[in-house]
Design an enzyme around this catalytic site. Structure first.
Site, PDB file in Angstrom:
ATOM      1  N   ASN A   9       0.857  -1.184   0.000  1.00  0.00           N
ATOM      2  CA  ASN A   9       0.000   0.000   0.000  1.00  0.00           C
ATOM      3  C   ASN A   9       0.899   1.242   0.000  1.00  0.00           C
ATOM      4  O   ASN A   9       1.685   1.446   0.929  1.00  0.00           O
ATOM      5  CB  ASN A   9      -0.889  -0.043   1.254  1.00  0.00           C
ATOM      6  CG  ASN A   9      -1.829   1.145   1.334  1.00  0.00           C
ATOM      7  OD1 ASN A   9      -1.427   2.268   1.050  1.00  0.00           O
ATOM      8  ND2 ASN A   9      -3.052   0.906   1.724  1.00  0.00           N
ATOM      9  N   HIS A  12       0.941   6.274   1.713  1.00  0.00           N
ATOM     10  CA  HIS A  12       1.688   7.260   2.502  1.00  0.00           C
ATOM     11  C   HIS A  12       2.884   7.853   1.768  1.00  0.00           C
ATOM     12  O   HIS A  12       3.486   8.816   2.247  1.00  0.00           O
ATOM     13  CB  HIS A  12       2.035   6.685   3.874  1.00  0.00           C
ATOM     14  CG  HIS A  12       0.771   6.475   4.659  1.00  0.00           C
ATOM     15  ND1 HIS A  12      -0.091   7.502   4.949  1.00  0.00           N
ATOM     16  CD2 HIS A  12       0.170   5.352   5.125  1.00  0.00           C
ATOM     17  CE1 HIS A  12      -1.142   7.026   5.596  1.00  0.00           C
ATOM     18  NE2 HIS A  12      -1.011   5.719   5.707  1.00  0.00           N
ATOM     19  N   HIS A  45      -5.728   3.310  -1.538  1.00  0.00           N
ATOM     20  CA  HIS A  45      -7.045   3.610  -0.967  1.00  0.00           C
ATOM     21  C   HIS A  45      -7.395   5.033  -1.356  1.00  0.00           C
ATOM     22  O   HIS A  45      -6.784   5.982  -0.868  1.00  0.00           O
ATOM     23  CB  HIS A  45      -6.984   3.457   0.559  1.00  0.00           C
ATOM     24  CG  HIS A  45      -8.292   3.708   1.253  1.00  0.00           C
ATOM     25  ND1 HIS A  45      -8.417   3.646   2.613  1.00  0.00           N
ATOM     26  CD2 HIS A  45      -9.520   4.023   0.779  1.00  0.00           C
ATOM     27  CE1 HIS A  45      -9.674   3.897   2.959  1.00  0.00           C
ATOM     28  NE2 HIS A  45     -10.371   4.145   1.855  1.00  0.00           N
ATOM     29  N   ARG A  47      -9.507   7.757  -0.748  1.00  0.00           N
ATOM     30  CA  ARG A  47     -10.467   8.161   0.286  1.00  0.00           C
ATOM     31  C   ARG A  47     -11.348   9.287  -0.223  1.00  0.00           C
ATOM     32  O   ARG A  47     -10.956  10.061  -1.102  1.00  0.00           O
ATOM     33  CB  ARG A  47      -9.725   8.608   1.547  1.00  0.00           C
ATOM     34  CG  ARG A  47      -8.968   7.479   2.243  1.00  0.00           C
ATOM     35  CD  ARG A  47      -8.382   7.971   3.546  1.00  0.00           C
ATOM     36  NE  ARG A  47      -9.422   8.215   4.529  1.00  0.00           N
ATOM     37  CZ  ARG A  47      -9.700   7.385   5.540  1.00  0.00           C
ATOM     38  NH1 ARG A  47      -9.005   6.285   5.715  1.00  0.00           N
ATOM     39  NH2 ARG A  47     -10.668   7.675   6.376  1.00  0.00           N
ATOM     40  N   ARG A  51      -7.107  12.476   0.983  1.00  0.00           N
ATOM     41  CA  ARG A  51      -6.036  12.990   1.851  1.00  0.00           C
ATOM     42  C   ARG A  51      -4.662  12.480   1.431  1.00  0.00           C
ATOM     43  O   ARG A  51      -3.662  13.076   1.756  1.00  0.00           O
ATOM     44  CB  ARG A  51      -6.304  12.659   3.315  1.00  0.00           C
ATOM     45  CG  ARG A  51      -6.195  11.189   3.625  1.00  0.00           C
ATOM     46  CD  ARG A  51      -6.307  10.939   5.114  1.00  0.00           C
ATOM     47  NE  ARG A  51      -7.638  11.204   5.618  1.00  0.00           N
ATOM     48  CZ  ARG A  51      -8.133  10.626   6.723  1.00  0.00           C
ATOM     49  NH1 ARG A  51      -7.391   9.797   7.415  1.00  0.00           N
ATOM     50  NH2 ARG A  51      -9.342  10.886   7.124  1.00  0.00           N
ATOM     51  N   GLU A  72      -8.686  -0.067  -2.764  1.00  0.00           N
ATOM     52  CA  GLU A  72      -9.498  -0.016  -1.541  1.00  0.00           C
ATOM     53  C   GLU A  72     -10.457   1.155  -1.652  1.00  0.00           C
ATOM     54  O   GLU A  72     -10.053   2.266  -2.032  1.00  0.00           O
ATOM     55  CB  GLU A  72      -8.608   0.212  -0.315  1.00  0.00           C
ATOM     56  CG  GLU A  72      -7.829  -0.989   0.102  1.00  0.00           C
ATOM     57  CD  GLU A  72      -6.986  -0.683   1.340  1.00  0.00           C
ATOM     58  OE1 GLU A  72      -7.153   0.387   1.954  1.00  0.00           O
ATOM     59  OE2 GLU A  72      -6.140  -1.505   1.662  1.00  0.00           O
ATOM     60  N   THR A 103      -8.172   3.447   8.539  1.00  0.00           N
ATOM     61  CA  THR A 103      -9.328   2.570   8.643  1.00  0.00           C
ATOM     62  C   THR A 103      -9.277   1.909  10.022  1.00  0.00           C
ATOM     63  O   THR A 103      -8.316   1.235  10.357  1.00  0.00           O
ATOM     64  CB  THR A 103      -9.265   1.507   7.532  1.00  0.00           C
ATOM     65  OG1 THR A 103      -8.976   2.176   6.313  1.00  0.00           O
ATOM     66  CG2 THR A 103     -10.581   0.764   7.408  1.00  0.00           C
ATOM     67  N   GLU A 153     -10.768  -9.568   3.608  1.00  0.00           N
ATOM     68  CA  GLU A 153      -9.477  -9.207   4.175  1.00  0.00           C
ATOM     69  C   GLU A 153      -9.679  -9.105   5.678  1.00  0.00           C
ATOM     70  O   GLU A 153     -10.511  -8.325   6.152  1.00  0.00           O
ATOM     71  CB  GLU A 153      -8.964  -7.880   3.607  1.00  0.00           C
ATOM     72  CG  GLU A 153      -7.598  -7.525   4.199  1.00  0.00           C
ATOM     73  CD  GLU A 153      -6.963  -6.284   3.595  1.00  0.00           C
ATOM     74  OE1 GLU A 153      -7.128  -6.050   2.377  1.00  0.00           O
ATOM     75  OE2 GLU A 153      -6.309  -5.553   4.350  1.00  0.00           O
ATOM     76  N   HIS A 192      -3.322  -4.573   7.870  1.00  0.00           N
ATOM     77  CA  HIS A 192      -3.417  -3.401   8.735  1.00  0.00           C
ATOM     78  C   HIS A 192      -2.429  -3.515   9.882  1.00  0.00           C
ATOM     79  O   HIS A 192      -2.494  -4.439  10.681  1.00  0.00           O
ATOM     80  CB  HIS A 192      -4.821  -3.146   9.294  1.00  0.00           C
ATOM     81  CG  HIS A 192      -5.068  -1.662   9.462  1.00  0.00           C
ATOM     82  ND1 HIS A 192      -4.555  -0.950  10.500  1.00  0.00           N
ATOM     83  CD2 HIS A 192      -5.697  -0.772   8.661  1.00  0.00           C
ATOM     84  CE1 HIS A 192      -4.887   0.330  10.348  1.00  0.00           C
ATOM     85  NE2 HIS A 192      -5.569   0.463   9.242  1.00  0.00           N
TER      86      HIS A 192
HETATM   87  N1  PXP Z   1      -5.794  -3.149   4.534  1.00  0.00           N
HETATM   88  C1  PXP Z   1      -6.748  -2.204   4.620  1.00  0.00           C
HETATM   89  C2  PXP Z   1      -8.154  -2.584   4.313  1.00  0.00           C
HETATM   90  C3  PXP Z   1      -6.424  -0.878   4.946  1.00  0.00           C
HETATM   91  O1  PXP Z   1      -7.386   0.052   5.006  1.00  0.00           O
HETATM   92  C4  PXP Z   1      -5.070  -0.550   5.174  1.00  0.00           C
HETATM   93  C5  PXP Z   1      -4.687   0.859   5.485  1.00  0.00           C
HETATM   94  O2  PXP Z   1      -5.062   1.679   4.429  1.00  0.00           O
HETATM   95  C6  PXP Z   1      -4.115  -1.577   5.061  1.00  0.00           C
HETATM   96  C7  PXP Z   1      -4.504  -2.863   4.769  1.00  0.00           C
HETATM   97  C8  PXP Z   1      -2.657  -1.324   5.259  1.00  0.00           C
HETATM   98  O3  PXP Z   1      -2.418  -0.977   6.580  1.00  0.00           O
HETATM   99  P1  PXP Z   1      -0.995  -0.423   6.993  1.00  0.00           P
HETATM  100  O4  PXP Z   1      -0.796   0.851   6.227  1.00  0.00           O
HETATM  101  O5  PXP Z   1      -1.135  -0.200   8.469  1.00  0.00           O
HETATM  102  O6  PXP Z   1       0.010  -1.466   6.646  1.00  0.00           O
END
Ligand code: PXP
Length: 243
Positions: A9, A12, A45, A47, A51, A72, A103, A153, A192
């Site tokens: 992901n 960031h 993701h 949003r 953001r 996402e 999330t 997930e 997550h």
């Molecule tokens: N899975 C989902 C559904 C999420 O919303 C996120 C965060 O956007 C992640 C995985 C990844 O989480 P992390 O950034 O904490 O690794």
């Protein structure tokens, strides 16, 4: 054991770019770098408040990568229409609240309105594999299967954030959730908050076939490099999986 794929992901990377309002660091460049380092796919993701990742980032990444894109999204008309046009390999439907930092939990599928079912139906009809982000809870897992999702997930946030001595309880729930979901015929993903410290326990759950990791790896780019962090995470997964 069966393979476990790693989708990175890169939201960031966009957070960092947006902090200065310019174009650097470019999330597409990050996506290409992590794929080159061995990542199996990219997750973003989009949003409602944009953001971090923005619409143009998603379309550029979709066009440029040759590995699966996991999109996402909240179950809203705007996002379903966006995904229908984008046609990513996967959509993961997540709950979304404006004020949250990230999330914060799985979607309550049992109490979701009728639009969730419509979203699953429309995305599936567009040829997209649909997964729903849920807690490791039997009711939620069964409800996701009934809606026609192909995958869930499992939310690993509480497990990952817990103190080490508290983790076994959370891990047992995740293990049981993965087993139940597979028995329902669902593909099982997880994500997550995962890090080098917590990935091993998750990777040893045989029903889990994909993990999505973002914040930790992008943060590790400060101390090592983003490709280096991806390579190290892949090695930890392979070691835990015994492959
Ligand atoms: N899975 C989902 C559904 C999420 O919303 C996120 C965060 O956007 C992640 C995985 C990844 O989480 P992390 O950034 O904490 O690794």
């Amino acid at each position: 054991m069966n393979p476990l794929t790693l989708s990175i992901n890169i939201d960031h990377v966009a957070t960092l770019r947006n902090a200065r309002g310019g174009t650097h660091p470019d999330p597409l460049e990050a996506a290409l770098a992590v794929l080159e380092a061995g990542a199996d796919g990219i997750t973003v993701h989009l949003r409602e408040d944009r953001r971090h990742i923005r619409d143009a980032d998603v379309t550029r990444i979709r066009a440029a990568i040759d590995k699966p894109l996991n999109f996402e999204m909240a179950a809203t008309e705007e996002m379903v229409a966006f995904a229908e046009a984008l046609r990513p390999a996967d959509c993961c439907i997540v709950p979304e609240m404006r004020a949250e930092l990230t999330t914060e939990g799985g979607l309550d599928v049992t109490r979701a309105g009728p639009f969730l079912a419509e979203a699953v139906r429309r995305l599936s009809a567009a040829g997209i594999r649909v997964s729903i982000f849920v807690e490791a809870d039997l009711e939620q897992i069964v409800a996701a299967a009934r809606l026609g999702a192909q995958a869930i997930e499992l939310h690993t946030g509480a497990f990952a954030d817990a103190r080490p001595e508290e983790r076994p309880g959370y891990l047992a729930r995740l293990r049981e959730g993965a087993r139940l979901a597979a028995a329902e015929g669902l593909a099982v993903h997880a994500g997550h908050g995962l890090s080098y410290e917590t990935i091993g326990d998750i990777a040893r759950i045989p029903q889990i076939t994909e993990v999505s990791i973002g914040h930790f790896l992008v943060s590790q780019a400060i101390f090592e490099s983003l490709p280096g962090a991806v390579r190290r995470m892949k090695a930890l997964i392979a070691a835990a999986r015994g492959i």
